[in-house]
Design a protein around this motif. Structure first.
Motif, short mmCIF file in Angstrom:
data_model
loop_
_atom_site.label_atom_id
_atom_site.label_comp_id
_atom_site.label_asym_id
_atom_site.label_seq_id
_atom_site.Cartn_x
_atom_site.Cartn_y
_atom_site.Cartn_z
N THR A 86 0.83 -1.20 0.00
CA THR A 86 0.00 0.00 0.00
C THR A 86 0.87 1.25 0.00
O THR A 86 0.60 2.20 -0.75
CB THR A 86 -0.95 -0.01 1.20
N LEU A 87 1.90 1.26 0.82
CA LEU A 87 2.81 2.41 0.84
C LEU A 87 3.49 2.58 -0.51
O LEU A 87 3.57 3.70 -1.04
CB LEU A 87 3.85 2.24 1.94
N LEU A 88 3.96 1.49 -1.10
CA LEU A 88 4.58 1.56 -2.42
C LEU A 88 3.59 2.08 -3.46
O LEU A 88 3.94 2.92 -4.29
CB LEU A 88 5.11 0.18 -2.82
N ALA A 89 2.36 1.60 -3.40
CA ALA A 89 1.33 2.06 -4.34
C ALA A 89 1.06 3.56 -4.19
O ALA A 89 0.92 4.28 -5.18
CB ALA A 89 0.04 1.26 -4.15
N LEU A 90 1.01 4.03 -2.94
CA LEU A 90 0.80 5.47 -2.72
C LEU A 90 1.96 6.28 -3.28
O LEU A 90 1.73 7.34 -3.91
CB LEU A 90 0.63 5.75 -1.23
N LEU A 91 3.18 5.82 -3.09
CA LEU A 91 4.34 6.54 -3.63
C LEU A 91 4.35 6.53 -5.15
O LEU A 91 4.62 7.56 -5.79
CB LEU A 91 5.63 5.94 -3.08
N LEU A 92 4.02 5.40 -5.74
CA LEU A 92 3.93 5.33 -7.20
C LEU A 92 2.82 6.23 -7.73
O LEU A 92 2.99 6.91 -8.75
CB LEU A 92 3.71 3.89 -7.65
N ALA A 93 1.68 6.24 -7.04
CA ALA A 93 0.58 7.10 -7.46
C ALA A 93 0.98 8.57 -7.42
O ALA A 93 0.67 9.34 -8.33
CB ALA A 93 -0.66 6.85 -6.59
N LEU A 94 1.68 8.95 -6.37
CA LEU A 94 2.15 10.33 -6.26
C LEU A 94 3.08 10.67 -7.42
O LEU A 94 2.94 11.71 -8.06
CB LEU A 94 2.84 10.55 -4.92
N GLY A 95 4.03 9.80 -7.69
CA GLY A 95 4.95 10.03 -8.81
C GLY A 95 4.24 10.11 -10.14
O GLY A 95 4.53 10.99 -10.96
N LEU A 96 3.30 9.22 -10.37
CA LEU A 96 2.54 9.24 -11.63
C LEU A 96 1.68 10.49 -11.74
O LEU A 96 1.55 11.09 -12.81
CB LEU A 96 1.69 7.98 -11.76
N ALA A 97 1.08 10.90 -10.63
CA ALA A 97 0.24 12.11 -10.64
C ALA A 97 1.08 13.34 -10.93
O ALA A 97 0.67 14.20 -11.71
CB ALA A 97 -0.50 12.25 -9.31
N VAL A 98 2.25 13.43 -10.33
CA VAL A 98 3.13 14.56 -10.59
C VAL A 98 3.55 14.58 -12.06
O VAL A 98 3.53 15.62 -12.71
CB VAL A 98 4.36 14.54 -9.65
N SER A 99 3.88 13.40 -12.59
CA SER A 99 4.31 13.34 -13.99
C SER A 99 3.16 13.64 -14.95
O SER A 99 3.39 14.07 -16.07
CB SER A 99 4.93 11.99 -14.31
N ALA A 100 1.93 13.42 -14.51
CA ALA A 100 0.77 13.70 -15.37
C ALA A 100 0.43 15.18 -15.42
O ALA A 100 -0.28 15.62 -16.32
CB ALA A 100 -0.43 12.90 -14.88
N GLY A 101 0.92 15.95 -14.46
CA GLY A 101 0.72 17.40 -14.50
C GLY A 101 -0.33 17.90 -13.53
O GLY A 101 -1.06 17.13 -12.89
N LEU A 102 -0.39 19.22 -13.43
CA LEU A 102 -1.26 19.89 -12.46
C LEU A 102 -2.74 19.59 -12.70
O LEU A 102 -3.47 19.34 -11.75
CB LEU A 102 -1.01 21.41 -12.51
N ARG A 103 -3.18 19.62 -13.94
CA ARG A 103 -4.61 19.36 -14.21
C ARG A 103 -5.04 17.98 -13.74
O ARG A 103 -6.10 17.81 -13.15
CB ARG A 103 -4.90 19.55 -15.70
#
Length: 120
Positions: A86-103
């Protein structure tokens, strides 16, 4: 047969099954709209769903003992692994969200909030 059942338990009780379904829905919607399937969107759907559902599993152990004893037993046996995943998934989600941009982040933030705030 017993190994297959344990594998099925892991797929269902770890929330991997529902996370795979979320990613598949993103892929199907993309194809249906005629737009390219974005790997970040698939990843976000999978890891975001995996994280939110497992947070729910872990925090609802006391109540689930009575309503879902088999799932509770699985979660207790694999609690450390589920917490780490779960922690790894949260970190990956954060990284993917940042790479996807502000919108994308602005769209995903309330979705995350709703996912974490809801109680069954």
């Amino acid at each position: 047969m017993r190994i297959a059942l344990r594998g099925l338990d892991a797929l269902v009780f770890s929330s991997a099954w529902i996370a795979l379904a979320a990613a598949a829905l993103i892929a199907a919607a993309s194809r249906g709209l005629g737009v390219p399937v974005d790997a970040r969107a698939l990843g976000l759907a999978f890891v975001g769903t995996f994280a939110v559902y497992n947070i729910d599993r872990l925090r609802d152990l006391a109540r689930d003992r009575h309503t879902a004893p088999a799932r509770t037993a699985f979660v207790l046996r694999h609690e450390t692994l589920l917490k780490g995943g779960t922690l790894l998934a949260l970190l990956l989600a954060l990284g993917l969200a940042v790479s996807a941009g502000l919108r994308a982040g602005l769209l995903l933030a309330p979705v995350l909030g709703l996912g974490l705030a809801h109680r069954r």
